[in-house]
Every structure is written in C-alpha cells, then in structure tokens.
Design a protein around this motif. Structure first.
Motif, PDB file in Angstrom:
ATOM      1  N   ARG A   1      44.909  54.581  46.126  1.00  0.00           N
ATOM      2  CA  ARG A   1      44.289  54.116  44.885  1.00  0.00           C
ATOM      3  C   ARG A   1      42.963  53.399  45.145  1.00  0.00           C
ATOM      4  NH1 ARG A   1      47.456  56.918  42.978  1.00  0.00           N
ATOM      5  NH2 ARG A   1      48.923  56.583  41.248  1.00  0.00           N
ATOM      6  N   ALA A   2      42.863  52.720  46.300  1.00  0.00           N
ATOM      7  CA  ALA A   2      41.649  51.973  46.614  1.00  0.00           C
ATOM      8  C   ALA A   2      41.548  51.822  48.120  1.00  0.00           C
ATOM      9  CB  ALA A   2      41.670  50.602  45.943  1.00  0.00           C
ATOM     10  N   VAL A   3      40.329  51.520  48.567  1.00  0.00           N
ATOM     11  CA  VAL A   3      40.037  51.299  49.983  1.00  0.00           C
ATOM     12  C   VAL A   3      39.598  49.854  50.157  1.00  0.00           C
ATOM     13  CG1 VAL A   3      38.538  51.925  51.920  1.00  0.00           C
ATOM     14  CG2 VAL A   3      39.381  53.705  50.352  1.00  0.00           C
TER      15      VAL A   3
ATOM     16  N   ARG B   1      32.453  56.953  58.295  1.00  0.00           N
ATOM     17  CA  ARG B   1      32.324  58.088  57.380  1.00  0.00           C
ATOM     18  C   ARG B   1      33.562  58.974  57.440  1.00  0.00           C
ATOM     19  NH1 ARG B   1      26.915  61.307  58.037  1.00  0.00           N
ATOM     20  NH2 ARG B   1      27.711  62.228  56.108  1.00  0.00           N
ATOM     21  N   ALA B   2      34.072  59.210  58.641  1.00  0.00           N
ATOM     22  CA  ALA B   2      35.262  60.049  58.791  1.00  0.00           C
ATOM     23  C   ALA B   2      36.482  59.390  58.149  1.00  0.00           C
ATOM     24  CB  ALA B   2      35.521  60.332  60.265  1.00  0.00           C
ATOM     25  N   ALA B   3      36.628  58.077  58.336  1.00  0.00           N
ATOM     26  CA  ALA B   3      37.770  57.369  57.763  1.00  0.00           C
ATOM     27  C   ALA B   3      37.706  57.362  56.239  1.00  0.00           C
ATOM     28  CB  ALA B   3      37.812  55.939  58.298  1.00  0.00           C
ATOM     29  N   LEU B   4      36.517  57.227  55.683  1.00  0.00           N
ATOM     30  CA  LEU B   4      36.370  57.271  54.225  1.00  0.00           C
ATOM     31  C   LEU B   4      36.719  58.648  53.683  1.00  0.00           C
ATOM     32  CD1 LEU B   4      33.061  55.262  53.915  1.00  0.00           C
ATOM     33  CD2 LEU B   4      35.218  54.629  52.810  1.00  0.00           C
TER      34      LEU B   4
ATOM     35  N   PRO C   1      37.894  53.013  44.184  1.00  0.00           N
ATOM     36  CA  PRO C   1      37.155  51.775  44.418  1.00  0.00           C
ATOM     37  C   PRO C   1      37.210  51.378  45.889  1.00  0.00           C
ATOM     38  CG  PRO C   1      38.676  51.555  42.561  1.00  0.00           C
ATOM     39  CD  PRO C   1      39.014  52.835  43.246  1.00  0.00           C
ATOM     40  N   VAL C   2      36.118  50.803  46.368  1.00  0.00           N
ATOM     41  CA  VAL C   2      36.054  50.257  47.719  1.00  0.00           C
ATOM     42  C   VAL C   2      35.872  48.750  47.588  1.00  0.00           C
ATOM     43  CG1 VAL C   2      34.871  50.280  49.948  1.00  0.00           C
ATOM     44  CG2 VAL C   2      35.078  52.398  48.622  1.00  0.00           C
TER      45      VAL C   2
ATOM     46  N   ALA D   1      49.106  51.023  52.965  1.00  0.00           N
ATOM     47  CA  ALA D   1      50.322  50.395  52.450  1.00  0.00           C
ATOM     48  C   ALA D   1      50.235  50.322  50.939  1.00  0.00           C
ATOM     49  CB  ALA D   1      50.507  48.994  53.037  1.00  0.00           C
ATOM     50  N   THR D   2      51.211  50.914  50.282  1.00  0.00           N
ATOM     51  CA  THR D   2      51.352  50.849  48.826  1.00  0.00           C
ATOM     52  C   THR D   2      50.052  51.179  48.107  1.00  0.00           C
ATOM     53  OG1 THR D   2      52.820  48.965  49.314  1.00  0.00           O
ATOM     54  CG2 THR D   2      52.507  49.549  46.997  1.00  0.00           C
ATOM     55  N   GLY D   3      49.475  52.310  48.455  1.00  0.00           N
ATOM     56  CA  GLY D   3      48.306  52.804  47.747  1.00  0.00           C
ATOM     57  C   GLY D   3      46.972  52.240  48.183  1.00  0.00           C
ATOM     58  N   ILE D   4      46.960  51.327  49.132  1.00  0.00           N
ATOM     59  CA  ILE D   4      45.714  50.713  49.596  1.00  0.00           C
ATOM     60  C   ILE D   4      45.446  51.166  51.030  1.00  0.00           C
ATOM     61  CG2 ILE D   4      44.438  48.587  49.993  1.00  0.00           C
ATOM     62  CD1 ILE D   4      45.166  49.083  47.053  1.00  0.00           C
ATOM     63  N   ALA D   5      44.340  51.838  51.244  1.00  0.00           N
ATOM     64  CA  ALA D   5      43.898  52.215  52.589  1.00  0.00           C
ATOM     65  C   ALA D   5      42.983  51.110  53.103  1.00  0.00           C
ATOM     66  CB  ALA D   5      43.159  53.544  52.568  1.00  0.00           C
TER      67      ALA D   5
END
Length: 245
Positions: free
Chosen positions: A49-51, A36-39, A88-89, A10-14
């Motif tokens: 933009r970020a996780v 690992r697959a999701a990353l 960034p995570v 949502a709005t650039g955030i996974a």
C-alpha cells in the motif's frame, strides 16, 4: 559487495532502508541503482500500500557521493520514479540530510523526522547549485525560505523544516507519529491511493518533465567547472575554498 538498500515488508508497508553508513548514505551510482530497483519491486507488488524510505546510521543521506558519483540522468529518473510510483512514499528521518539527499526527501509524499535531524543545502559552498533537486522542492517549499536556504547553505532543524514545507511532521518519537499515517494508508484502496497521489504530485511531475533535462545539463556543467573542483577539493582537505571571505 553488501547491499546498500535493504527491503522488507509487513502488513502492506514496504520499508526500504539506505544502508551505507560509511559514507553517510551518500548517493553513489550503486546506491541510486539499488534504490531504483527496490522501488520497482515495490511498485510491482500488489500487496504493498505504501513505501517507507529510511536509513541506518546518523545521516539519512549526505547528497552526492563525490568519490563515486551517479549519472545525473539516473538521479533524475529516480526522482521521477518516486513521484510517479502509484503508491505513497513516506520518508522516515532520524538523522542529517544534506544537498541531494534533500531532493530525495522532498520528492516523498509524506516526510517525518525526529528531533536530532538537521538539514542544509550545501551546494553553493561547493561551487554548485541545488539544480535537479529544486524540481521536487520548489513546488512544496515556502519561496522565501527556499531562497534563503538554497543561497546561504545554513543548517536548520526539524521544526524549521516542517515550517517551510520540507517535512510533513516532526516529533520526539517519529515512529509513534507515523503510526496513524501508516494506519490510514493501510486502510486506503490501491486505486484511491494511486489517483490521489497523481493529484498531489501534479506540480512536481510537471516540473520534472518540463525542466529535468535542462537542469540535469546545468548540474553536469557545474560539477565539471573549475570552481566546483576547488570547492570539492577544499571540502576533502577540510579547508575553506579560495573564494571564501
């Protein structure tokens, strides 16, 4: 089998949610592989933009799943992939974090937690050591605090976790506290985020590259030892290990 990691955007955030509450989101081989697959999927998505890494249930991550253990090399690869991800995570924690889960938390770029979270490096009570997870943690933790909590396996709270450098921030409302953080990340350029993350993770990436193989071997040897078998058996049997005084 139901997925152990759920992904949403949502709005650039996974947002990646660890969803294995039956074993307290322990690091099984399957969960490590799914994360690992999701990353990798998030890294390939130019809209991200970020996780945010979060969890269901009362525990963020209980450490290694002793009934379905991951390959130590795969866990090392997971830590490297988080450190090297060009986004960034952000860890969002509302529950407990133990052992290997602290490595997962520590390798994140920003970590925020709520008041009910707690932390403990439980390895020494199992005949083990926080070997591989020390690589992302020691560059970031207060050295005296790291020595104390690595050795004693004492539990500590979010305020102490923030004081020693394990958390970036803690608050009664973790989502409200993260709102300005995520807003800032959304306004940042992808190039700027990637280049800046490379600066801030340099010491962690160097430690993973320099000592990763050695400490993975150490971890495997400790897990295979007689003391670890006794410590793990005692944990499952809810008794003190033979060496406890």
């Amino acid at each position: 089998m139901a997925p152990l990691v759920h992904a949403a955007q949502a709005t650039g955030i996974a947002t990646l949610t660890l969803d294995s509450p039956a074993n307290r989101n322990a690091l099984s081989a399957a969960l490590v592989a799914e994360l690992r697959a999701a990353l990798a999927t998030a890294a390939a998505d130019t809209a991200v933009r970020a996780v945010v890494l979060t969890h269901t249930g009362s525990t963020f991550c209980a450490g290694a799943d002793l009934t379905s253990p991951f390959d130590p090399g795969d866990f090392l690869a997971l830590l490297r992939e988080i450190a090297e991800l060009p986004r960034p995570v952000v860890a969002r924690v509302t529950g407990h974090v133990r052992a290997g889960g602290l490595g997962l938390l520590g390798v994140c770029d920003i970590a925020a937690a709520g008041p009910r979270s707690s932390y403990a490096f439980t390895e020494t009570h199992l005949g083990l050591a926080p070997a591989v997870i020390s690589l992302p943690l020691l560059p970031r933790l207060d050295p005296r605090a790291a020595a104390r909590y690595f050795l004693t396996a004492e539990a500590f709270d979010a305020a102490e976790a923030a004081r020693i450098g394990l958390l970036t921030l803690h608050a009664d409302d973790v989502d409200a506290a993260l709102a300005p953080v995520l807003a800032g990340l959304r306004r940042a350029s992808p190039q700027g985020l990637a280049a800046t993350k490379a600066l801030t993770t340099a010491a962690v990436r160097e430690a993973l590259d320099h000592d990763g193989a050695r400490l993975t071997e150490l971890s495997a040897g400790l897990f295979a030892s007689a003391e670890a078998r006794e410590g793990i058996t005692a944990r499952f049997e809810r008794r003190e290990p033979s060496w406890a005084l």
